[in-house]
Each structure stands twice: as structure tokens, then as C-alpha cells.
Design an enzyme around this catalytic site. Structure first.
Site, PDB file in Angstrom:
ATOM      1  N   THR A 157       0.871  -1.185   0.000  1.00 37.93           N
ATOM      2  CA  THR A 157       0.000   0.000   0.000  1.00 37.93           C
ATOM      3  C   THR A 157       0.903   1.230   0.000  1.00 37.93           C
ATOM      4  O   THR A 157       1.329   1.689  -1.041  1.00 37.93           O
ATOM      5  CB  THR A 157      -0.993  -0.002   1.179  1.00 37.93           C
ATOM      6  OG1 THR A 157      -0.278  -0.152   2.405  1.00 37.93           O
ATOM      7  CG2 THR A 157      -2.004  -1.116   1.040  1.00 37.93           C
ATOM      8  N   LYS A 183       4.359  -6.741   3.814  1.00 36.50           N
ATOM      9  CA  LYS A 183       4.087  -5.339   3.526  1.00 36.50           C
ATOM     10  C   LYS A 183       3.854  -4.632   4.851  1.00 36.50           C
ATOM     11  O   LYS A 183       3.306  -5.190   5.807  1.00 36.50           O
ATOM     12  CB  LYS A 183       2.896  -5.174   2.581  1.00 36.50           C
ATOM     13  CG  LYS A 183       1.545  -5.587   3.100  1.00 36.50           C
ATOM     14  CD  LYS A 183       0.824  -4.562   3.932  1.00 36.50           C
ATOM     15  CE  LYS A 183       0.789  -3.235   3.225  1.00 36.50           C
ATOM     16  NZ  LYS A 183       0.301  -2.165   4.168  1.00 36.50           N
ATOM     17  N   THR A 194       3.731  -7.358  11.410  1.00 35.37           N
ATOM     18  CA  THR A 194       3.426  -6.170  10.636  1.00 35.37           C
ATOM     19  C   THR A 194       2.023  -6.304  10.074  1.00 35.37           C
ATOM     20  O   THR A 194       1.283  -7.207  10.431  1.00 35.37           O
ATOM     21  CB  THR A 194       4.447  -5.971   9.526  1.00 35.37           C
ATOM     22  OG1 THR A 194       4.167  -4.742   8.876  1.00 35.37           O
ATOM     23  CG2 THR A 194       4.387  -7.095   8.513  1.00 35.37           C
ATOM     24  N   GLU A 281       7.055   5.120   7.130  1.00 40.91           N
ATOM     25  CA  GLU A 281       6.610   6.251   6.309  1.00 40.91           C
ATOM     26  C   GLU A 281       7.443   7.502   6.603  1.00 40.91           C
ATOM     27  O   GLU A 281       7.448   8.010   7.727  1.00 40.91           O
ATOM     28  CB  GLU A 281       5.127   6.506   6.553  1.00 40.91           C
ATOM     29  CG  GLU A 281       4.277   5.398   5.942  1.00 40.91           C
ATOM     30  CD  GLU A 281       2.820   5.431   6.361  1.00 40.91           C
ATOM     31  OE1 GLU A 281       2.012   4.820   5.640  1.00 40.91           O
ATOM     32  OE2 GLU A 281       2.502   6.042   7.388  1.00 40.91           O
ATOM     33  N   ASN A 404       0.375  10.557   5.586  1.00 41.01           N
ATOM     34  CA  ASN A 404      -0.838  10.181   6.289  1.00 41.01           C
ATOM     35  C   ASN A 404      -1.913  11.241   6.245  1.00 41.01           C
ATOM     36  O   ASN A 404      -3.106  10.952   6.363  1.00 41.01           O
ATOM     37  CB  ASN A 404      -0.492   9.826   7.739  1.00 41.01           C
ATOM     38  CG  ASN A 404       0.159   8.461   7.826  1.00 41.01           C
ATOM     39  OD1 ASN A 404      -0.501   7.441   7.687  1.00 41.01           O
ATOM     40  ND2 ASN A 404       1.462   8.438   8.006  1.00 41.01           N
ATOM     41  N   SER A 409      -6.982  10.640   0.093  1.00 44.85           N
ATOM     42  CA  SER A 409      -7.307  11.574  -1.002  1.00 44.85           C
ATOM     43  C   SER A 409      -6.365  11.397  -2.169  1.00 44.85           C
ATOM     44  O   SER A 409      -5.533  10.519  -2.192  1.00 44.85           O
ATOM     45  CB  SER A 409      -7.264  13.002  -0.493  1.00 44.85           C
ATOM     46  OG  SER A 409      -6.071  13.274   0.193  1.00 44.85           O
TER      47      SER A 409
END
Length: 409
Positions: A157, A183, A194, A281, A404, A409
């Protein structure tokens, strides 16, 4: 939003075929356009399975399905989708699982409880069941033994690189192989693993033994990694053993003959967990926190997690600011036994604080230089006992907010 590949990324290795496993990927446009988002693995009759799942009290429907199916100890198929986690979707989520399982069981000619599911992505949106089930018949007809790299990519993702590991081990004189893919990038403070990870081997291992090996390997690997302190609703690790390899029969209780196999499985879990931390991230630095001298290993683990999850510690490391006071704060807030005047802290092998005060002749320059690198090590000695633990995390940068803040969006 397009994301740059993490500077900590590792290359995806060639993942060999696992005897008995056929797999493949397809594009169902569940959320993503122009990429594969469905992964299928199928296994021969007699394949055993082990699993560990999230401890989040609001798990996704696929997690609930797998927990129930795991009681049978057998597996014939795995279906994974990316882009929609099928979480907080009520009856619709359960119906999606039921329809997916029914479609796959008919294709395989197997029992529904031999089909395992996993989903990852946005929470709270109904998964378009018809898109998922419509992709399965065609995909089932073009599975191969060598699509591991495609599978590692299709389950992603917000990951910036695919994650895969392979190892071999001996059972008796026979060589068996273990492959693993995973992932995970954000919403990572596993209370087992995870977000998603799948391992397969050609070994023939009884399900209870396989479960013990997997469960024992989770603690020092996936359960010792945190990106942002958030435990996903979808965390799933599944380990499948096809039994296709020719090796001595494994006793019902396992035993010493599985020592090398256990080593290999645990190495796969550890490598995959570290890749998740590397792909946190917005991460620019991989951080290892070694806690010693705690009253117990569990206490050391909790202290390490407190430090790893501190935004103040993580942002200081992002900026290469040698602010050891933030580490002291995070140790103290963990709620575990700790005494200020026994506490010692080092970064990059340089002792900054010794027994509750600034270390004599402390020089900050080498610490700052170490913190400017890609991999940062922190050592914390509590000074109270023999408990120890190693925790892995990453720094916290503005990119985490960017990713995040615009996730849906």
C-alpha cells in the site's frame, strides 16, 4: 501521492520456487488503478498452516475469518487484496469474506476453512466484493511457481519497496526452503506482526509444531518493531508448509531435528521485520535500541518501546540532535522499574550519561556524526538486573505527516 523509495530500502532478492506452491497476481481495481492488487497462493492437499494476528480489539473481518479457520490446521489457498482493509464494515465485511471463500473453495475443490484471507488498505469503506471475486477464476488459471516477486509488490500500500527474504535449512540431510514476503510502512506497532506477512516452505511440519515455531519467532522480530505506535486492525502473519520435500518424519512434538529449520524461519521473520522499519513512512534512518540491566526481559522490551515510540526522541534523531535528555524522559515514562542514578545511555557506542549524570569527558561530536548516518544505535543500561531487549524503529520526519494527511485523497 507518489512516494520516493526509502533511502533505507533493500533490493528484492530472487525468491525461488517452493515445491507445492503456485501463486500469481491480478489487477482488480479495488482502489488502485494500473497495478496488481490481488494476490493468490494455492497449496497441495495436506498443507499445514500457522498464524498470528493483531491484538487490536477492532480487527478486520479477514482476521476474524483466519482465526477461526486456523483451528483446522490445514490450508489450500490464500487470497490477499490491497487498497481496502475490509475493517469496520459490519455485516458487509463478513459477507465479502464468505463470498470470497466460497468462490475460492469452489475453484480449489476444498473446504471453506482451508481458504485464508488478508486485506490491507483504507479502514471503514465497503470492499467491492464483486471486483475481488470476479478476478479469482482467471487468476487461478495462470498461477506459476515463480511469481513471488510480483506477489511482494501486489500486497503493497504505502510501502516504497517490496519486501522478500529466502532461506534454506536442513531437516536431517534434506534441504528445505523458506520464502517470506511482507508489507508494512505505517500503522506499525505490531502486537504480533506487521500489517501482512506470508511465509511458505516445502517442509512437512505438523500444524501445532509449525505454530510454536512461528509464535516463538514473532516476539524478537515483528513484535520488536514500531514505526508510529499504532497497532493495525489487519496484522496477519501466516506460515504454510506444503510437505513436498523429502525429509525424515517430524515427530508430533517437533524436537531437536527442527533446530536448523527454526533458525531459518526466525531469520526470515527478523529480516522482514527490519525491512518494515526501514520503510517506515518518511523514514530516513533505521534505529536500533538495545536495553540492558532491566529487572526482566519484558520490562526491557517495554522500556525500549517507550523510547522507540517517543516523537521527541524520533525527531531528535531525524535532526541528528544529540539530546540524550529525551531518552531519559522516555525511559522514565515507561512505567517500568528504573532509577535515575543507575541509568546510563550511549549513542553510537559513545557513553553520554553514566549512572545518572553526564559522562566524564563526554564529547558530543562523534555522537552527532553517528546520528547523521542512516543507521543509529542507542544503548540504555537500566542498572537494576539482567533483563534485556532489542527494539527497532525509524526516525520521524515531516514526510510522515504528508503521507498520512493525504492517505485517503
Amino acid at each position: 501521492m507518489a512516494m520516493e523509495v526509502s533511502p533505507l530500502a533493500l533490493p528484492l532478492p530472487a525468491l525461488p520456487a517452493i515445491a507445492g506452491v503456485a501463486l500469481g497476481t491480478a489487477a482488480a481495481a479495488i482502489r488502485y488503478q494500473g497495478r496488481d492488487d490481488v494476490t493468490m497462493m494455492v497449496f497441495p492437499a495436506g498443507t499445514t498452516v500457522a498464524g498470528v494476528f493483531t491484538l487490536n480489539k477492532c480487527p478486520g473481518a479477514p482476521v476474524e475469518w483466519c482465526r477461526a479457520a486456523l483451528a483446522g490446521g490445514k490450508a489450500r489457498a490464500l487470497v490477499v487484496n490491497a487498497g481496502n482493509s475490509n475493517v469496520f464494515t459490519g455485516r458487509a465485511g463478513r459477507e465479502t469474506c464468505a463470498q470470497t471463500v466460497a468462490t475460492m473453495a469452489q475453484l480449489m475443490g476444498c473446504e471453506p476453512r482451508e481458504v485464508f484471507l488478508a486485506s490491507t488498505g483504507v479502514i471503514g469503506e465497503k470492499l467491492p466484493t464483486e471486483k475481488l471475486t470476479a478476478a479469482l477464476p482467471g487468476l487461478a488459471g495462470r498461477l506459476t511457481a515463480d511469481a513471488w516477486q510480483q506477489a511482494a509488490r501486489a500486497i503493497m500500500t504505502t510501502d516504497t519497496f517490496p519486501k522478500g527474504v529466502t532461506r534454506t535449512a536442513k531437516i536431517g540431510e534434506a534441504v528445505v526452503t523458506i520464502n517470506g514476503i511482507a508489507k508494512g510502512s505505517g500503522m506499525i506497532m505490531p502486537d504480533m506482526a506487521t500489517m501482512l506477512s506470508f511465509l511458505a516452505t516445502d517442509a512437512k511440519i505438523p500444524a501445532p509444531v509449525l505454530q510454536k515455531i512461528l509464535s516463538n519467532g514473532i516476539g524478537p522480530s515483528f513484535n520488536s518493531v514500531t514505526v508510529d505506535s499504532d497497532t493495525s486492525t489487519s496484522d496477519t502473519v501466516l506460515l504454510f508448509a506444503t510437505g513436498a520435500a523429502a525429509h525424515p518424519q517430524v515427530p508430533a512434538e517437533g524436537g531437536p531435528m527442527l533446530g536448523d529449520f527454526t533458525r531459518a524461519v526466525h531469520e526470515v521473520l527478523m529480516e522482514l521485520a527490519l525491512m518494515v522499519a526501514r520503510d517506515g513512512e518518511g523514514a530516513q534512518k533505521l534505529i536500533r535500541i538495545d536495553v540492558t540491566g532491566a529487572v526482566s526481559d519484558q520490562s526491557a522490551h517495554r522500556i525500549g518501546m517507550s523510547v522507540a515510540n517517543s516523537p521527541l526522541v524520533k525527531t531528535a534523531i531525524a535532526a541528528a540532535d544529540a539530546n540524550w535528555g529525551r531518552i531519559v524522559m522516555a525511559v522514565g515514562k515507561a512505567g517500568e522499574p528504573a532509577e535515575r542514578d543507575r541509568l546510563s545511555i550511549a549513542v553510537g557506542g559513545v557513553w553520554m550519561a553514566r549512572e545518572g549524570e553526564l559522562a566524564p569527558d563526554y564529547d558530543e561530536a562523534p555522537v552527532t556524526a553517528h546520528m547523521q548516518g542512516r543507521e543509529v544505535t542507542i544503548t540504555i543500561d537500566i542498572g537494576l538486573g539482567a533483563g534485556k531487549a532489542s527494539i527497532y524503529t525509524c526516525d520521524l520526519t515531516h514526510a510522515y505527516i504528508d503521507i498520512n494527511g493525504s492517505y485517503r485523497s
